[in-house]
Structure formats: C-alpha cells, structure tokens
Design a protein around this motif. Structure first.
Motif, PDB file in Angstrom:
ATOM      1  N   ARG A  93      -3.625  -1.452  14.033  1.00 39.48           N
ATOM      2  CA  ARG A  93      -2.488  -1.277  14.932  1.00 39.48           C
ATOM      3  C   ARG A  93      -1.787  -2.611  15.208  1.00 39.48           C
ATOM      4  NH1 ARG A  93      -4.566  -0.240  20.402  1.00 39.48           N
ATOM      5  NH2 ARG A  93      -4.491  -2.502  20.466  1.00 39.48           N
ATOM      6  N   ASP A  94      -2.562  -3.647  15.473  1.00 41.17           N
ATOM      7  CA  ASP A  94      -1.995  -4.921  15.890  1.00 41.17           C
ATOM      8  C   ASP A  94      -1.527  -5.805  14.732  1.00 41.17           C
ATOM      9  OD1 ASP A  94      -2.618  -4.055  18.429  1.00 41.17           O
ATOM     10  OD2 ASP A  94      -4.352  -5.377  18.669  1.00 41.17           O
ATOM     11  N   TYR A  95      -2.077  -5.588  13.563  1.00 38.36           N
ATOM     12  CA  TYR A  95      -1.740  -6.435  12.412  1.00 38.36           C
ATOM     13  C   TYR A  95      -1.396  -5.572  11.195  1.00 38.36           C
ATOM     14  CZ  TYR A  95      -3.712  -9.948  15.443  1.00 38.36           C
ATOM     15  OH  TYR A  95      -3.964 -10.759  16.520  1.00 38.36           O
ATOM     16  N   THR A  96      -0.592  -4.572  11.419  1.00 33.98           N
ATOM     17  CA  THR A  96      -0.227  -3.615  10.375  1.00 33.98           C
ATOM     18  C   THR A  96       0.346  -4.296   9.135  1.00 33.98           C
ATOM     19  OG1 THR A  96       0.261  -2.016  12.095  1.00 33.98           O
ATOM     20  CG2 THR A  96       1.101  -1.519   9.900  1.00 33.98           C
ATOM     21  N   GLU A  97       1.168  -5.334   9.339  1.00 31.34           N
ATOM     22  CA  GLU A  97       1.815  -5.996   8.201  1.00 31.34           C
ATOM     23  C   GLU A  97       0.808  -6.636   7.254  1.00 31.34           C
ATOM     24  OE1 GLU A  97       2.004  -9.034  11.611  1.00 31.34           O
ATOM     25  OE2 GLU A  97       2.002  -6.873  11.382  1.00 31.34           O
ATOM     26  N   TYR A  98      -0.392  -6.944   7.757  1.00 29.71           N
ATOM     27  CA  TYR A  98      -1.429  -7.542   6.905  1.00 29.71           C
ATOM     28  C   TYR A  98      -2.401  -6.476   6.391  1.00 29.71           C
ATOM     29  CZ  TYR A  98       0.288 -11.569   9.508  1.00 29.71           C
ATOM     30  OH  TYR A  98       1.095 -12.508  10.094  1.00 29.71           O
ATOM     31  N   VAL A  99      -2.908  -5.670   7.306  1.00 27.25           N
ATOM     32  CA  VAL A  99      -3.925  -4.685   6.946  1.00 27.25           C
ATOM     33  C   VAL A  99      -3.376  -3.634   5.984  1.00 27.25           C
ATOM     34  CG1 VAL A  99      -5.509  -2.943   7.870  1.00 27.25           C
ATOM     35  CG2 VAL A  99      -5.195  -5.097   9.084  1.00 27.25           C
ATOM     36  N   SER A 100      -2.129  -3.248   6.157  1.00 21.88           N
ATOM     37  CA  SER A 100      -1.552  -2.222   5.271  1.00 21.88           C
ATOM     38  C   SER A 100      -1.404  -2.719   3.830  1.00 21.88           C
ATOM     39  CB  SER A 100      -0.189  -1.768   5.803  1.00 21.88           C
ATOM     40  OG  SER A 100       0.733  -2.843   5.763  1.00 21.88           O
ATOM     41  N   ARG A 101      -1.393  -4.009   3.641  1.00 20.44           N
ATOM     42  CA  ARG A 101      -1.282  -4.595   2.296  1.00 20.44           C
ATOM     43  C   ARG A 101      -2.646  -4.895   1.679  1.00 20.44           C
ATOM     44  NH1 ARG A 101       4.031  -7.863   1.832  1.00 20.44           N
ATOM     45  NH2 ARG A 101       5.179  -7.158   3.648  1.00 20.44           N
ATOM     46  N   ALA A 102      -3.715  -4.638   2.400  1.00 26.62           N
ATOM     47  CA  ALA A 102      -5.064  -5.018   1.965  1.00 26.62           C
ATOM     48  C   ALA A 102      -5.631  -4.032   0.942  1.00 26.62           C
ATOM     49  CB  ALA A 102      -5.984  -5.151   3.170  1.00 26.62           C
ATOM     50  N   ILE A 103      -4.936  -3.923  -0.157  1.00 27.60           N
ATOM     51  CA  ILE A 103      -5.366  -3.087  -1.277  1.00 27.60           C
ATOM     52  C   ILE A 103      -5.528  -4.034  -2.464  1.00 27.60           C
ATOM     53  CG2 ILE A 103      -4.759  -1.154  -2.791  1.00 27.60           C
ATOM     54  CD1 ILE A 103      -2.915  -0.222  -0.393  1.00 27.60           C
ATOM     55  N   PRO A 104      -6.767  -4.290  -2.881  1.00 31.13           N
ATOM     56  CA  PRO A 104      -7.017  -5.320  -3.901  1.00 31.13           C
ATOM     57  C   PRO A 104      -6.125  -5.222  -5.131  1.00 31.13           C
ATOM     58  CG  PRO A 104      -9.084  -4.492  -3.052  1.00 31.13           C
ATOM     59  CD  PRO A 104      -7.994  -3.633  -2.458  1.00 31.13           C
ATOM     60  N   SER A 136      -5.260 -10.621   1.456  1.00 31.42           N
ATOM     61  CA  SER A 136      -6.316 -10.951   0.487  1.00 31.42           C
ATOM     62  C   SER A 136      -7.560 -11.490   1.200  1.00 31.42           C
ATOM     63  CB  SER A 136      -5.818 -11.956  -0.550  1.00 31.42           C
ATOM     64  OG  SER A 136      -5.614 -13.241   0.025  1.00 31.42           O
ATOM     65  N   ALA A 137      -7.361 -12.292   2.235  1.00 33.80           N
ATOM     66  CA  ALA A 137      -8.502 -12.789   3.014  1.00 33.80           C
ATOM     67  C   ALA A 137      -9.217 -11.618   3.688  1.00 33.80           C
ATOM     68  CB  ALA A 137      -8.025 -13.802   4.047  1.00 33.80           C
ATOM     69  N   PHE A 138      -8.446 -10.690   4.213  1.00 34.91           N
ATOM     70  CA  PHE A 138      -9.022  -9.497   4.844  1.00 34.91           C
ATOM     71  C   PHE A 138      -9.850  -8.708   3.836  1.00 34.91           C
ATOM     72  CE2 PHE A 138      -8.708  -5.030   6.225  1.00 34.91           C
ATOM     73  CZ  PHE A 138      -9.252  -5.129   7.500  1.00 34.91           C
ATOM     74  N   VAL A 139      -9.331  -8.524   2.636  1.00 34.62           N
ATOM     75  CA  VAL A 139     -10.055  -7.795   1.582  1.00 34.62           C
ATOM     76  C   VAL A 139     -11.391  -8.474   1.280  1.00 34.62           C
ATOM     77  CG1 VAL A 139     -10.040  -7.281  -0.904  1.00 34.62           C
ATOM     78  CG2 VAL A 139      -8.061  -6.698   0.498  1.00 34.62           C
ATOM     79  N   LEU A 140     -11.363  -9.784   1.090  1.00 28.40           N
ATOM     80  CA  LEU A 140     -12.588 -10.509   0.763  1.00 28.40           C
ATOM     81  C   LEU A 140     -13.605 -10.427   1.901  1.00 28.40           C
ATOM     82  CD1 LEU A 140     -11.040 -13.655  -0.956  1.00 28.40           C
ATOM     83  CD2 LEU A 140     -12.321 -11.801  -2.074  1.00 28.40           C
ATOM     84  N   LEU A 141     -13.143 -10.576   3.115  1.00 32.61           N
ATOM     85  CA  LEU A 141     -14.061 -10.530   4.249  1.00 32.61           C
ATOM     86  C   LEU A 141     -14.595  -9.114   4.479  1.00 32.61           C
ATOM     87  CD1 LEU A 141     -12.206 -13.057   6.527  1.00 32.61           C
ATOM     88  CD2 LEU A 141     -14.395 -13.406   5.352  1.00 32.61           C
ATOM     89  N   GLU A 142     -13.776  -8.110   4.241  1.00 26.51           N
ATOM     90  CA  GLU A 142     -14.256  -6.728   4.330  1.00 26.51           C
ATOM     91  C   GLU A 142     -15.327  -6.456   3.272  1.00 26.51           C
ATOM     92  OE1 GLU A 142     -13.525  -3.635   6.207  1.00 26.51           O
ATOM     93  OE2 GLU A 142     -13.144  -5.299   7.568  1.00 26.51           O
ATOM     94  N   LEU A 143     -15.124  -6.995   2.087  1.00 29.58           N
ATOM     95  CA  LEU A 143     -16.106  -6.815   1.008  1.00 29.58           C
ATOM     96  C   LEU A 143     -17.473  -7.344   1.431  1.00 29.58           C
ATOM     97  CD1 LEU A 143     -16.917  -6.249  -2.018  1.00 29.58           C
ATOM     98  CD2 LEU A 143     -16.184  -8.606  -2.461  1.00 29.58           C
ATOM     99  N   VAL A 144     -17.514  -8.568   1.911  1.00 32.84           N
ATOM    100  CA  VAL A 144     -18.810  -9.161   2.234  1.00 32.84           C
ATOM    101  C   VAL A 144     -19.380  -8.664   3.564  1.00 32.84           C
ATOM    102  CG1 VAL A 144     -18.438 -11.167   0.768  1.00 32.84           C
ATOM    103  CG2 VAL A 144     -17.852 -11.301   3.203  1.00 32.84           C
TER     104      VAL A 144
END
Length: 183
Positions: free
Chosen positions: A106-117, A163-171
């Motif tokens: 909700r708060d960071y939609t512009e980043y999280v919505s793009r977090a598709i590797p 991309s940072a969100f994707v990597l951190l979600e992975l680990v």
C-alpha cells in the motif's frame, strides 16, 4: 556473548549455499544453525508451537492486520515463523514487523508492483546489485550494491528498489537467513 564471540568458536565455512526456491524449509538444517537461532533470537524449539498459537491469536485480534487480510493471507507455520524470528520470538514485536510488512504494498506501490524478477532485466543487465550464493563466516547472506554501476537515467529508481525487494524477499524465505541475517 556476542555474535562474533559465538561464531569465533564455531565459524561457518564460507562456501556455496544455493538459494532455495521452496520457502521456510527446516529439514536438514544442521544443529549449529539452531544453536545460533537460540543465541541470536532466543529461539526455543520447545516453545515454538505455543508462540505460534499466540501469534495467530494476536493477528486475529489486531484491527490493522485484519484490514490487510484476505482469503489468501498465509497463516502457515513457516510463514508466521519468519515474523516471529524477525521479532526475536516476542509476539508483540512480531506483530509490529508483520504490520510494517503488510503495509509495503500500500505504502510503496511504485516499488512493490514492479518487483517481478522477469520484468527487471534492465537492472539485472547492469549488474547493480546481487546477493551472493556464499554466506559470510557468520552465516549471513551477502548483499552487494554497486552504486557506481547505477545510472538513474538508464535504470529508474523504482526498478532499482524493486530489484532489491526481490532479492531480499528471496532470501527472507530461507531459514538460515532468517536466523543469521543479511550483511
């Protein structure tokens, strides 16, 4: 004792530890990891089920978390254990971590919505950031951000953060990383 003191007695080998795409797998984890979890996080395997039940109840009774829940909100043991570890096995702290995490979309939609590797090839091709497959001697994953490689005119900030969100979600899905962390 500090983490350094504990690990000086039983340092982890700096060796390849492939990423796991299966989340929260505890089977086959060496006893030294459980000792580290007890030392760093206060994790007591004998108390886990009780704390998981208390955490579920706290989630059900939290108005803010209720507003974020949907029918596909995961309440499985592995997923909830991530947040208990992040809160050092204190239910109130785990609730706070889960609240913060639940607000990300909700708060960071512009980043999280793009977090598709598969949609971040522009970031990956510039080798701006990565997570190493080798852990450091304290068992932590190593995140590398090469600021000098980043040209914001070529790679938008939203894609970099995604991309940072994707990597951190992975680990974050890895039990060893939940225990030892990221550096």
């Amino acid at each position: 004792t500090s983490t350094r003191e504990m690990n000086n007695n039983s340092e982890f080998l700096v060796e390849q530890d492939c990423f796991s795409l299966e989340a929260d797998v505890e089977e086959g984890i060496d006893e030294k990891w459980w000792k580290l979890a007890e030392h760093l996080l206060g994790e007591q395997r004998s108390e886990r089920d009780t704390l998981l039940d208390q955490f579920k109840l706290a989630i059900e009774n939290d108005p803010e978390l209720k507003s974020h829940q949907s029918s596909d909100f995961p309440l499985d043991k592995g997923y909830l254990t991530r947040f208990l570890r992040a809160g050092r096995w204190e239910v109130a702290a785990a609730v706070e971590v889960l609240r913060s995490y639940s607000c990300l979309g909700r708060d960071y939609t512009e980043y999280v919505s793009r977090a598709i590797p598969s949609k971040l090839d522009r970031v990956w091709s510039h080798h701006i950031n990565t997570m190493t497959e080798k852990r450091d001697k304290f068992g932590r994953r190593v995140y590398i951000f090469r600021l000098g490689q980043w040209d914001p005119a070529t790679v938008p900030v939203e894609e970099f953060y995604a991309s940072a969100f994707v990597l951190l979600e992975l680990v974050a899905r890895e039990v060893k990383t939940q225990i030892a962390g990221v550096t």
